[in-house]
Scaffold this motif. Structure first.
Motif, mmCIF file in Angstrom:
data_model
loop_
_atom_site.group_PDB
_atom_site.id
_atom_site.type_symbol
_atom_site.label_atom_id
_atom_site.label_comp_id
_atom_site.label_asym_id
_atom_site.label_seq_id
_atom_site.Cartn_x
_atom_site.Cartn_y
_atom_site.Cartn_z
ATOM 1 N N ARG A 56 -83.520 34.394 30.870
ATOM 2 C CA ARG A 56 -82.125 34.116 30.544
ATOM 3 C C ARG A 56 -81.264 34.073 31.799
ATOM 4 N NH1 ARG A 56 -79.206 37.079 25.564
ATOM 5 N NH2 ARG A 56 -81.086 36.167 24.631
ATOM 6 N N SER A 57 -81.564 34.907 32.780
ATOM 7 C CA SER A 57 -80.885 34.896 34.068
ATOM 8 C C SER A 57 -81.933 35.114 35.149
ATOM 9 C CB SER A 57 -79.809 35.985 34.123
ATOM 10 O OG SER A 57 -80.380 37.263 33.913
ATOM 11 N N LYS A 58 -81.560 34.848 36.385
ATOM 12 C CA LYS A 58 -82.490 35.001 37.494
ATOM 13 C C LYS A 58 -82.892 36.468 37.647
ATOM 14 C CE LYS A 58 -82.709 30.742 39.010
ATOM 15 N NZ LYS A 58 -83.974 29.993 39.044
ATOM 16 N N THR A 59 -84.188 36.709 37.701
ATOM 17 C CA THR A 59 -84.704 38.070 37.864
ATOM 18 C C THR A 59 -85.038 38.333 39.325
ATOM 19 O OG1 THR A 59 -86.916 37.249 37.296
ATOM 20 C CG2 THR A 59 -85.589 38.187 35.529
ATOM 21 N N LYS A 60 -84.926 39.589 39.711
ATOM 22 C CA LYS A 60 -85.104 39.950 41.115
ATOM 23 C C LYS A 60 -86.513 40.425 41.445
ATOM 24 C CE LYS A 60 -80.255 41.312 41.582
ATOM 25 N NZ LYS A 60 -79.320 42.429 41.928
ATOM 26 N N ARG A 115 -91.136 40.499 33.602
ATOM 27 C CA ARG A 115 -92.010 40.899 32.492
ATOM 28 C C ARG A 115 -91.188 41.247 31.252
ATOM 29 N NH1 ARG A 115 -93.644 45.437 30.082
ATOM 30 N NH2 ARG A 115 -92.384 46.720 31.472
ATOM 31 N N LYS A 116 -90.137 42.016 31.414
ATOM 32 C CA LYS A 116 -89.300 42.378 30.268
ATOM 33 C C LYS A 116 -88.616 41.150 29.671
ATOM 34 C CE LYS A 116 -88.375 47.026 32.033
ATOM 35 N NZ LYS A 116 -87.331 47.965 32.537
ATOM 36 N N ALA A 117 -88.174 40.235 30.538
ATOM 37 C CA ALA A 117 -87.506 39.030 30.048
ATOM 38 C C ALA A 117 -88.469 38.134 29.270
ATOM 39 C CB ALA A 117 -86.897 38.260 31.214
ATOM 40 N N LEU A 118 -89.720 38.035 29.717
ATOM 41 C CA LEU A 118 -90.699 37.200 29.011
ATOM 42 C C LEU A 118 -91.129 37.831 27.692
ATOM 43 C CD1 LEU A 118 -93.011 36.011 31.937
ATOM 44 C CD2 LEU A 118 -91.364 34.635 30.680
ATOM 45 N N GLU A 119 -91.301 39.141 27.677
ATOM 46 C CA GLU A 119 -91.740 39.802 26.454
ATOM 47 C C GLU A 119 -90.678 39.789 25.370
ATOM 48 O OE1 GLU A 119 -92.993 43.688 27.532
ATOM 49 O OE2 GLU A 119 -94.850 43.028 28.502
ATOM 50 N N ASP A 120 -89.417 39.525 25.716
ATOM 51 C CA ASP A 120 -88.355 39.470 24.716
ATOM 52 C C ASP A 120 -88.488 38.261 23.800
ATOM 53 O OD1 ASP A 120 -87.195 41.817 25.471
ATOM 54 O OD2 ASP A 120 -85.720 40.913 26.807
ATOM 55 N N ILE A 160 -97.498 41.772 29.417
ATOM 56 C CA ILE A 160 -97.761 40.615 30.271
ATOM 57 C C ILE A 160 -97.929 41.095 31.707
ATOM 58 C CG2 ILE A 160 -96.889 38.390 31.074
ATOM 59 C CD1 ILE A 160 -95.242 38.226 28.538
ATOM 60 N N GLY A 161 -99.021 40.699 32.333
ATOM 61 C CA GLY A 161 -99.225 40.997 33.743
ATOM 62 C C GLY A 161 -98.488 39.980 34.609
ATOM 63 N N VAL A 162 -97.424 40.410 35.254
ATOM 64 C CA VAL A 162 -96.571 39.514 36.031
ATOM 65 C C VAL A 162 -96.771 39.803 37.508
ATOM 66 C CG1 VAL A 162 -94.210 38.770 36.488
ATOM 67 C CG2 VAL A 162 -94.890 39.396 34.171
ATOM 68 N N ASP A 163 -97.315 38.847 38.236
ATOM 69 C CA ASP A 163 -97.441 38.956 39.683
ATOM 70 C C ASP A 163 -96.450 38.000 40.333
ATOM 71 O OD1 ASP A 163 -98.588 36.583 39.018
ATOM 72 O OD2 ASP A 163 -100.356 36.818 40.275
ATOM 73 N N THR A 164 -96.646 37.740 41.612
ATOM 74 C CA THR A 164 -95.689 36.891 42.329
ATOM 75 C C THR A 164 -95.684 35.457 41.813
ATOM 76 O OG1 THR A 164 -95.089 36.074 44.523
ATOM 77 C CG2 THR A 164 -97.431 36.431 44.109
ATOM 78 N N HIS A 165 -96.847 34.945 41.356
ATOM 79 C CA HIS A 165 -96.897 33.574 40.838
ATOM 80 C C HIS A 165 -96.146 33.463 39.509
ATOM 81 C CE1 HIS A 165 -99.753 32.239 43.884
ATOM 82 N NE2 HIS A 165 -100.484 33.316 43.646
ATOM 83 N N VAL A 166 -96.399 34.390 38.591
ATOM 84 C CA VAL A 166 -95.726 34.352 37.288
ATOM 85 C C VAL A 166 -94.224 34.566 37.463
ATOM 86 C CG1 VAL A 166 -95.659 35.386 34.994
ATOM 87 C CG2 VAL A 166 -97.836 35.207 36.199
ATOM 88 N N HIS A 167 -93.855 35.444 38.364
ATOM 89 C CA HIS A 167 -92.430 35.698 38.626
ATOM 90 C C HIS A 167 -91.735 34.449 39.173
ATOM 91 C CE1 HIS A 167 -88.787 37.591 40.106
ATOM 92 N NE2 HIS A 167 -89.100 37.280 41.345
ATOM 93 N N ARG A 168 -92.382 33.775 40.115
ATOM 94 C CA ARG A 168 -91.774 32.589 40.734
ATOM 95 C C ARG A 168 -91.669 31.431 39.740
ATOM 96 N NH1 ARG A 168 -95.451 31.944 43.987
ATOM 97 N NH2 ARG A 168 -96.580 30.182 43.111
ATOM 98 N N ILE A 169 -92.739 31.151 39.016
ATOM 99 C CA ILE A 169 -92.765 29.995 38.116
ATOM 100 C C ILE A 169 -91.834 30.207 36.927
ATOM 101 C CG2 ILE A 169 -94.249 28.632 36.607
ATOM 102 C CD1 ILE A 169 -96.543 29.272 38.577
ATOM 103 N N SER A 170 -91.744 31.425 36.416
ATOM 104 C CA SER A 170 -90.858 31.692 35.281
ATOM 105 C C SER A 170 -89.405 31.443 35.658
ATOM 106 C CB SER A 170 -91.046 33.136 34.808
ATOM 107 O OG SER A 170 -92.368 33.353 34.368
ATOM 108 N N ASN A 171 -89.023 31.817 36.857
ATOM 109 C CA ASN A 171 -87.646 31.563 37.286
ATOM 110 C C ASN A 171 -87.407 30.085 37.570
ATOM 111 O OD1 ASN A 171 -85.869 34.184 37.907
ATOM 112 N ND2 ASN A 171 -88.014 34.696 38.233
ATOM 113 N N ARG A 172 -88.412 29.377 38.090
ATOM 114 C CA ARG A 172 -88.236 27.953 38.351
ATOM 115 C C ARG A 172 -88.120 27.145 37.064
ATOM 116 N NH1 ARG A 172 -92.487 26.631 43.331
ATOM 117 N NH2 ARG A 172 -91.264 27.633 45.007
ATOM 118 N N LEU A 173 -88.905 27.503 36.063
ATOM 119 C CA LEU A 173 -88.872 26.769 34.794
ATOM 120 C C LEU A 173 -87.691 27.165 33.921
ATOM 121 C CD1 LEU A 173 -92.655 26.818 33.792
ATOM 122 C CD2 LEU A 173 -91.332 24.844 34.539
ATOM 123 N N GLY A 174 -86.987 28.237 34.276
ATOM 124 C CA GLY A 174 -85.884 28.697 33.437
ATOM 125 C C GLY A 174 -86.346 29.462 32.225
ATOM 126 N N TRP A 175 -87.468 30.162 32.322
ATOM 127 C CA TRP A 175 -87.986 30.935 31.204
ATOM 128 C C TRP A 175 -87.373 32.325 31.118
ATOM 129 C CZ3 TRP A 175 -93.966 29.835 30.643
ATOM 130 C CH2 TRP A 175 -94.138 28.502 30.259
#
Length: 472
Positions: free
Chosen positions: A307-311, A317-322, A290-305
């Motif tokens: 398991r914990s807040k990523t830095k 990317r690792k959290a989404l691919e799981d 998965i190509g994760v840029d600043t938009h994907v990183h921000r939205i994934s944390n806002r939606l709770g996608w």
């Protein structure tokens, strides 16, 4: 009697347990029942009985020997079972040894073979249970209601009118060029897009294509010329160095074509995991991650996608691919990037227009405090305007005033709409304010002049200085 005395104590004990079913003992029991005195039997019967006793004794000796052997074998089997139970997790050689011994026992007698088969089957089941192979499925974590949220994002992105849809990396290359040149142009556009808006990246790629965007042309171009072509992308001076070094590596180590693996792409200067996965998807048509840029990183944390807040994006990317299915890896980047450019903005997201506002855990927590800009498609139908805090109290009528206009424009707009009497009152108040300001200024000047006149030099103790001051 002499023969029986030589028998061992063990055989005597065993004989006492044997059920005597021979015809001799049955005839003996019959004669004893018929006559009370056993000595009243005839000598012929006693002679015949003596031969039967010898045969019986020999038979009993054989049975005793076989019984002793069976007991010894049973003891050995018990000892082997105990050893097998203790060393249940031993090597395969020990299991084969037990199986061989049990096969021998199976040939001798039936009941022991059944027991050995049962113990072997139980041990085999236990070994399979203890092993943890790839076939064992574990319950993976998934965010709640993520499929419904994804369907809403697809619905909001159905128009495909975000900047990434017509100015992204998959739209900036020359479709008429050779496949090697197309892949190189995709890689350059991804390198320029870092920390840069799609509009700026698209303009820079247009200038580069006019100049000649291929490995040979970039190697012939000096750094100053290349910097002017890509300006004003973010960090353009650093990107000039990265593009030149990466182009040299592609020419020397990869035979004039970009690498076809993520590991090879990450080796190039200025290429990270996000660019590598996107290059594999766009240039090589392979889904590697998965190509994760600043938009994907921000939205994934806002939606709770996650398991914990990523830095950072790499953790996201690792959290989404799981948990995200692999068939959605290529689609998710384009969906979330456009969604982040239009609705889920970095500053002031438009939560009131988002379809996920009731299921998003971050909805309305970072909503904009200011009103949207004029001309925006997300303006409310009937905006409520608060009256400005001013010293003048003017009667205001409900008028649709533009939100983005300045204070002077709003004042002129109101003057045109108000009655002439109100305009005269406003002018009179303005004139009074100006006259009051002028009076204050004149009063201030007069006070200063009076103070200067009232200033008196201090009286000196010297008589000569006193005379000079008096003469003045």
């Amino acid at each position: 009697m002499f023969y029986s005395s030589r028998l061992s104590i063990r055989t005597v004990q065993y004989c006492s347990r044997i059920r005597m079913s021979s015809p001799y003992f049955s005839s003996r029991s019959k004669t004893s029942s018929s006559s009370a005195d056993p000595r009243s039997s005839s000598p012929t019967a006693g002679g015949g009985g003596g031969g039967g006793i010898r045969r019986l004794k020999s038979r009993m000796v054989k049975e005793v020997k076989e019984g002793v052997k069976k007991e010894e074998e049973k003891n050995m089997v018990k000892e082997e079972k105990e050893e097998y139970g203790v060393s249940n997790n031993s090597s395969q050689g020990s299991l084969l040894l037990h199986s061989s011994t049990e096969m021998k026992e199976e040939q001798r007698d039936g009941p022991t073979s059944l027991k050995s088969q049962r113990t072997q089957r139980r041990g085999h089941i236990k070994v399979e249970y203890e092993e943890e192979g790839p076939g064992i499925k574990k319950n993976k974590w998934e965010p709640p209601d993520w499929r419904r949220q994804l369907s809403f994002i697809r619905e909001m992105r159905s128009g495909r009118d975000a900047p990434v849809d017509y100015m992204g990396a998959d739209k900036c290359y020359d479709s008429q060029a050779s496949p090697e040149v197309v892949r190189y142009q995709v890689l350059v556009s991804l390198m320029l897009s870092s920390q840069t808006k799609d509009q700026v990246t698209s303009a820079a790629m247009t200038r580069l294509r006019k100049h000649g965007l291929s490995i040979e042309s970039i190697l012939r171009t000096d750094d100053d010329r290349l910097g002017k072509l890509i300006y004003p992308v973010g960090f353009w001076k650093t990107k000039v160095k990265y593009i030149k070094k990466a182009t040299e590596m592609i020419q020397q180590e990869f035979g004039g074509d970009i690498p076809n693996t993520v590991e090879g792409l990450v080796r190039l200067p200025g290429v990270g995991p996000k660019m590598a996965h996107l290059a594999m998807a766009i240039a090589w048509n392979q889904v590697s991650g998965i190509g994760v840029d600043t938009h994907v990183h921000r939205i994934s944390n806002r939606l709770g996608w996650t398991r914990s807040k990523t830095k950072n994006p790499e953790e996201t990317r690792k959290a989404l691919e799981d948990w995200l299915p692999r068939d959605l890896w290529q689609e998710i980047n384009l969906l979330l990037v456009g969604f982040g450019q239009q609705v889920c903005l970095p500053v002031g997201p438009l939560c009131s227009t988002c379809l996920n506002q009731h299921s998003c855990p971050s909805a309305h927590l970072t909503s904009p405090k200011k009103r949207p800009k004029p001309g925006s498609s997300h303006l409310p139908e009937n905006p409520k305007i608060k009256p400005e805090n001013s010293s003048r109290q003017i009667k205001e009528e409900p008028v649709n005033v533009p939100l983005g206009s300045s204070r002077s424009q709003r004042r002129g707009f109101k003057d045109d709409m108000e009655a002439p009497v109100q305009r005269k009152e406003l002018k009179e108040e303005l004139i009074e304010e100006e006259e009051g300001n002028s009076k204050r200024k004149t009063r201030g000047r007069a006070v200063k002049e009076v103070k200067e006149e009232e200033k008196v030099e201090p009286v000196s103790s010297c008589p000569r200085l006193r005379r000079r001051a008096h003469n003045r």
